[in-house]
Design a protein around this motif. Structure first.
Motif, short mmCIF file in Angstrom:
data_model
loop_
_atom_site.label_atom_id
_atom_site.label_comp_id
_atom_site.label_asym_id
_atom_site.label_seq_id
_atom_site.Cartn_x
_atom_site.Cartn_y
_atom_site.Cartn_z
N VAL A 145 6.85 6.76 -12.05
CA VAL A 145 7.98 7.40 -11.68
C VAL A 145 9.08 7.61 -12.61
O VAL A 145 9.32 6.75 -13.66
N ARG A 146 10.02 8.22 -12.00
CA ARG A 146 11.31 8.43 -12.75
C ARG A 146 12.50 8.18 -11.80
O ARG A 146 12.33 8.50 -10.48
N HIS A 147 13.49 7.86 -12.17
CA HIS A 147 14.81 7.62 -11.29
C HIS A 147 15.37 8.98 -11.17
O HIS A 147 15.32 9.71 -12.06
N ARG A 150 12.16 5.98 -16.87
CA ARG A 150 11.05 6.07 -16.13
C ARG A 150 10.31 4.54 -16.21
O ARG A 150 10.60 3.69 -16.92
N GLY A 151 9.52 4.45 -15.24
CA GLY A 151 8.47 3.03 -15.16
C GLY A 151 7.25 3.32 -14.58
O GLY A 151 6.87 4.42 -13.79
N VAL A 152 6.68 2.29 -14.58
CA VAL A 152 5.25 1.91 -13.69
C VAL A 152 5.69 0.97 -12.75
O VAL A 152 6.26 -0.06 -13.05
N VAL A 187 14.17 -0.57 -7.46
CA VAL A 187 14.66 0.55 -7.17
C VAL A 187 14.19 0.87 -5.77
O VAL A 187 13.18 0.87 -5.46
N SER A 188 15.33 1.53 -5.03
CA SER A 188 14.88 1.90 -3.61
C SER A 188 14.19 3.28 -3.75
O SER A 188 14.24 4.03 -4.75
N GLN A 189 13.20 3.27 -2.71
CA GLN A 189 12.45 4.59 -2.57
C GLN A 189 13.23 5.93 -2.65
O GLN A 189 12.66 6.76 -3.22
N GLN A 190 14.24 5.99 -2.13
CA GLN A 190 15.03 7.30 -1.90
C GLN A 190 15.51 7.56 -3.53
O GLN A 190 15.78 8.96 -4.01
N LEU A 249 13.66 7.32 -6.22
CA LEU A 249 12.44 7.80 -7.10
C LEU A 249 11.82 9.04 -7.05
O LEU A 249 11.83 9.39 -5.73
N ALA A 250 10.94 9.53 -7.95
CA ALA A 250 10.39 10.63 -7.73
C ALA A 250 9.02 10.36 -8.61
O ALA A 250 9.07 9.69 -9.61
N HIS A 251 7.92 11.18 -8.46
CA HIS A 251 6.77 11.01 -9.15
C HIS A 251 7.01 11.62 -10.80
O HIS A 251 7.79 12.36 -10.91
N ASP A 252 6.76 10.93 -11.79
CA ASP A 252 6.81 11.46 -13.00
C ASP A 252 5.57 12.43 -13.55
O ASP A 252 4.67 11.62 -13.56
#
Length: 113
Positions: free
Chosen positions: A18-20, A26-28, A74-77, A79-82
């Protein structure tokens, strides 16, 4: 009858990259909390205009930016798929995950439940 408790659905799963949405990292994902589960002090340290609601999933990430690797919460709102298909450069990844496959990290067998 007791009131129905709404549990928000997690949009992301362990191993997702995901990415912020607001900050450049970014992160896993390596763990998911169904709702905020960190300290009040941590929450209050977020600027009020950026503070997300607590009643949503929060994710633990092995994160990286251009300068370092670290752990993020990080909150769900936010994050987005990278979709870059680039691996995450974090030293803890080999201890938790086997490999990156089809855009997701696969958990090592000893971490699967």
């Amino acid at each position: 009858m007791p009131p129905k408790i709404e549990i928000p659905l997690a949009r992301f799963a362990i191993g997702d990259v995901v990415r912020h949405r607001l900050f450049d990292f970014r992160g896993v994902i390596f763990d998911v909390d169904p709702e905020f589960s960190n300290s009040e002090e941590w929450y209050e340290a977020i600027p009020e205009d950026l503070r997300p609601p607590k009643d949503q999933p929060f994710y633990h990430l092995l994160a990286e930016n251009s300068e370092s690797a670290y752990i993020a919460y990080v909150s769900q709102q936010n994050l987005a798929h990278d979709d870059s298909d680039e691996p995450i450069d974090h030293p803890a990844i080999p201890t938790m995950f086997d490999r990156l496959e089809d855009g997701r990290y696969l958990l090592r067998p000893e971490h699967r439940q």
